[in-house]
Design a protein around this motif. Structure first.
Motif, PDB file in Angstrom:
ATOM      1  N   LEU A 143       0.828  -1.205   0.000  1.00 49.64           N
ATOM      2  CA  LEU A 143       0.000   0.000   0.000  1.00 49.64           C
ATOM      3  C   LEU A 143       0.868   1.262   0.000  1.00 49.64           C
ATOM      4  N   LEU A 144       1.907   1.273   0.806  1.00 44.80           N
ATOM      5  CA  LEU A 144       2.810   2.434   0.823  1.00 44.80           C
ATOM      6  C   LEU A 144       3.519   2.621  -0.514  1.00 44.80           C
ATOM      7  N   LEU A 145       3.884   1.530  -1.154  1.00 42.62           N
ATOM      8  CA  LEU A 145       4.489   1.631  -2.481  1.00 42.62           C
ATOM      9  C   LEU A 145       3.481   2.143  -3.513  1.00 42.62           C
ATOM     10  N   ALA A 146       2.224   1.761  -3.366  1.00 44.06           N
ATOM     11  CA  ALA A 146       1.186   2.255  -4.272  1.00 44.06           C
ATOM     12  C   ALA A 146       0.978   3.760  -4.090  1.00 44.06           C
ATOM     13  N   VAL A 147       0.953   4.214  -2.843  1.00 44.01           N
ATOM     14  CA  VAL A 147       0.831   5.648  -2.571  1.00 44.01           C
ATOM     15  C   VAL A 147       2.042   6.388  -3.134  1.00 44.01           C
ATOM     16  N   THR A 148       3.218   5.814  -2.947  1.00 45.73           N
ATOM     17  CA  THR A 148       4.434   6.400  -3.497  1.00 45.73           C
ATOM     18  C   THR A 148       4.338   6.496  -5.023  1.00 45.73           C
ATOM     19  N   SER A 149       3.825   5.472  -5.657  1.00 46.50           N
ATOM     20  CA  SER A 149       3.657   5.475  -7.117  1.00 46.50           C
ATOM     21  C   SER A 149       2.720   6.595  -7.550  1.00 46.50           C
ATOM     22  N   TYR A 150       1.605   6.729  -6.847  1.00 47.56           N
ATOM     23  CA  TYR A 150       0.630   7.777  -7.185  1.00 47.56           C
ATOM     24  C   TYR A 150       1.278   9.153  -7.088  1.00 47.56           C
ATOM     25  N   ILE A 151       2.021   9.367  -6.011  1.00 48.36           N
ATOM     26  CA  ILE A 151       2.651  10.682  -5.815  1.00 48.36           C
ATOM     27  C   ILE A 151       3.787  10.896  -6.814  1.00 48.36           C
ATOM     28  N   LEU A 152       4.573   9.857  -7.103  1.00 42.50           N
ATOM     29  CA  LEU A 152       5.645  10.001  -8.096  1.00 42.50           C
ATOM     30  C   LEU A 152       5.082  10.346  -9.474  1.00 42.50           C
ATOM     31  N   LEU A 153       4.013   9.682  -9.860  1.00 40.76           N
ATOM     32  CA  LEU A 153       3.440   9.933 -11.174  1.00 40.76           C
ATOM     33  C   LEU A 153       2.645  11.228 -11.258  1.00 40.76           C
ATOM     34  N   ASN A 154       1.959  11.587 -10.189  1.00 38.41           N
ATOM     35  CA  ASN A 154       1.002  12.684 -10.272  1.00 38.41           C
ATOM     36  C   ASN A 154       1.248  13.862  -9.336  1.00 38.41           C
ATOM     37  N   GLY A 155       2.122  13.717  -8.363  1.00 36.89           N
ATOM     38  CA  GLY A 155       2.289  14.754  -7.351  1.00 36.89           C
ATOM     39  C   GLY A 155       2.629  16.122  -7.906  1.00 36.89           C
ATOM     40  N   TYR A 156       3.682  16.201  -8.709  1.00 36.72           N
ATOM     41  CA  TYR A 156       4.098  17.493  -9.262  1.00 36.72           C
ATOM     42  C   TYR A 156       3.020  18.061 -10.185  1.00 36.72           C
ATOM     43  N   SER A 157       2.460  17.199 -11.018  1.00 37.94           N
ATOM     44  CA  SER A 157       1.422  17.627 -11.949  1.00 37.94           C
ATOM     45  C   SER A 157       0.164  18.106 -11.210  1.00 37.94           C
ATOM     46  N   LEU A 158      -0.189  17.432 -10.138  1.00 42.80           N
ATOM     47  CA  LEU A 158      -1.339  17.887  -9.343  1.00 42.80           C
ATOM     48  C   LEU A 158      -1.074  19.255  -8.737  1.00 42.80           C
ATOM     49  N   TRP A 159       0.138  19.455  -8.273  1.00 40.72           N
ATOM     50  CA  TRP A 159       0.501  20.730  -7.644  1.00 40.72           C
ATOM     51  C   TRP A 159       0.508  21.859  -8.667  1.00 40.72           C
ATOM     52  N   ARG A 160       1.112  21.627  -9.832  1.00 41.10           N
ATOM     53  CA  ARG A 160       1.280  22.690 -10.823  1.00 41.10           C
ATOM     54  C   ARG A 160       0.059  22.897 -11.709  1.00 41.10           C
ATOM     55  N   THR A 161      -0.579  21.822 -12.158  1.00 42.90           N
ATOM     56  CA  THR A 161      -1.623  21.968 -13.175  1.00 42.90           C
ATOM     57  C   THR A 161      -2.973  21.404 -12.770  1.00 42.90           C
ATOM     58  N   GLN A 162      -3.070  20.840 -11.561  1.00 43.77           N
ATOM     59  CA  GLN A 162      -4.328  20.274 -11.073  1.00 43.77           C
ATOM     60  C   GLN A 162      -4.783  19.092 -11.929  1.00 43.77           C
ATOM     61  N   GLN A 163      -3.806  18.334 -12.463  1.00 42.95           N
ATOM     62  CA  GLN A 163      -4.124  17.220 -13.341  1.00 42.95           C
ATOM     63  C   GLN A 163      -3.312  15.983 -12.972  1.00 42.95           C
ATOM     64  N   THR A 164      -3.929  14.817 -13.122  1.00 45.75           N
ATOM     65  CA  THR A 164      -3.177  13.570 -13.127  1.00 45.75           C
ATOM     66  C   THR A 164      -2.686  13.379 -14.564  1.00 45.75           C
ATOM     67  N   LEU A 165      -1.877  12.374 -14.806  1.00 43.96           N
ATOM     68  CA  LEU A 165      -1.414  12.144 -16.184  1.00 43.96           C
ATOM     69  C   LEU A 165      -2.584  11.843 -17.124  1.00 43.96           C
ATOM     70  N   GLY A 166      -3.535  11.048 -16.650  1.00 42.00           N
ATOM     71  CA  GLY A 166      -4.707  10.747 -17.472  1.00 42.00           C
ATOM     72  C   GLY A 166      -5.500  11.998 -17.820  1.00 42.00           C
ATOM     73  N   LYS A 167      -5.685  12.878 -16.858  1.00 45.55           N
ATOM     74  CA  LYS A 167      -6.408  14.127 -17.110  1.00 45.55           C
ATOM     75  C   LYS A 167      -5.635  15.017 -18.083  1.00 45.55           C
ATOM     76  N   ARG A 168      -4.316  15.065 -17.927  1.00 43.16           N
ATOM     77  CA  ARG A 168      -3.499  15.898 -18.824  1.00 43.16           C
ATOM     78  C   ARG A 168      -3.634  15.403 -20.263  1.00 43.16           C
ATOM     79  N   ILE A 169      -3.568  14.099 -20.463  1.00 48.74           N
ATOM     80  CA  ILE A 169      -3.678  13.523 -21.804  1.00 48.74           C
ATOM     81  C   ILE A 169      -5.021  13.889 -22.447  1.00 48.74           C
ATOM     82  N   LEU A 170      -6.082  13.926 -21.637  1.00 51.10           N
ATOM     83  CA  LEU A 170      -7.426  14.167 -22.170  1.00 51.10           C
ATOM     84  C   LEU A 170      -7.883  15.618 -22.077  1.00 51.10           C
ATOM     85  N   GLY A 171      -7.010  16.518 -21.631  1.00 46.38           N
ATOM     86  CA  GLY A 171      -7.349  17.931 -21.627  1.00 46.38           C
ATOM     87  C   GLY A 171      -8.403  18.332 -20.614  1.00 46.38           C
TER      88      GLY A 171
END
Length: 172
Positions: free
Chosen positions: A76-104
Motif C-alpha cells: 500500500l505504501l508503495l502504491a501511494v508512493t507510485s501515485y505521488i511520483l506519477l502525479n504529485g508534481y502535476s497535481l501541484w502545478r496543473t491540477q491534473q493527473t497524467l490521465g487528465k493531462r492527456i485528455l485535456g
C-alpha cells in the motif's frame, strides 16, 4: 467560451489558475466519458509503477513474506508512493493527473479556482486507491457509490464533493 476566457483556461500555470474564478460562468464541465477514460489511464499507470516498485524492493519475494500482514502495508505504501511520483508534481502545478493531462481536463475548486494541493492529496487521492478494493466486501460498494454520483446534474463524483472540486475541460 469567449476569446479572453478561453485563453485563461488554456494556460494552467499558477498565475492563470487565479484567473479561473473570473471565468467560472463559462467553464465547461468535463464529459463523463473523458473522466472515465482519464481514470482508466491512471488506473493502468499507477499500478504498473507500483508493481515495478514491489519487484524492485522485493517486498513479496519469498513465501515467508506472506506469513504476516505487514506485506500489505508495504505494498500500500508503495502504491501511494507510485501515485505521488506519477502525479504529485502535476497535481501541484496543473491540477491534473497524467490521465487528465492527456485528455485535456483538470480539477478546479467549486468556485473555478485552483485546488489546494493538500485537498487533492488528502481528500481526493484516497478515493483512487478505493477503486482497487472493490474485491474487499466491507468496502466494495464505496467505489461504486463514488462513481455513480457522476450521473448527477453537476457531474461530480463523491470524491469531488468531499474535496470541493469539479473537473472541467481546458481549452474548451
Amino acid at each position: 467560451m469567449s476569446g479572453g476566457s478561453a485563453a485563461a483556461t488554456r494556460c494552467w500555470c499558477s498565475g492563470c489558475l487565479r484567473q479561473m474564478s473570473e471565468v467560472q460562468q463559462s467553464m465547461v464541465l468535463a464529459s463523463r466519458g473523458r473522466r472515465l477514460l482519464a481514470t482508466a489511464i491512471d488506473a493502468v499507470l499507477v499500478p504498473s509503477l507500483s508493481l515495478l516498485l514491489v519487484m524492485a524492493t522485493g517486498v513479496v519475494e519469498d513465501a515467508e513474506d506472506y506469513a504476516d500482514f505487514w506485506w500489505i502495508t508495504h505494498v500500500l505504501l508503495l502504491a501511494v508512493t507510485s501515485y505521488i511520483l506519477l502525479n504529485g508534481y502535476s497535481l501541484w502545478r496543473t491540477q491534473q493527473t497524467l490521465g487528465k493531462r492527456i485528455l485535456g481536463i483538470a480539477m478546479v475548486d467549486a468556485a473555478g479556482g485552483p485546488v489546494a494541493w493538500w485537498r487533492l492529496i488528502l481528500l481526493r487521492a484516497p478515493f483512487f486507491a478505493l477503486m482497487f478494493l472493490i474485491v474487499v466486501p466491507p468496502v466494495a460498494l464505496l467505489p461504486l457509490v463514488d462513481h455513480l454520483c457522476i450521473f448527477g446534474k453537476k457531474r461530480r463524483c463523491l470524491h469531488d464533493r468531499v474535496a470541493g472540486t469539479c473537473v472541467v475541460r481546458i481549452g474548451a
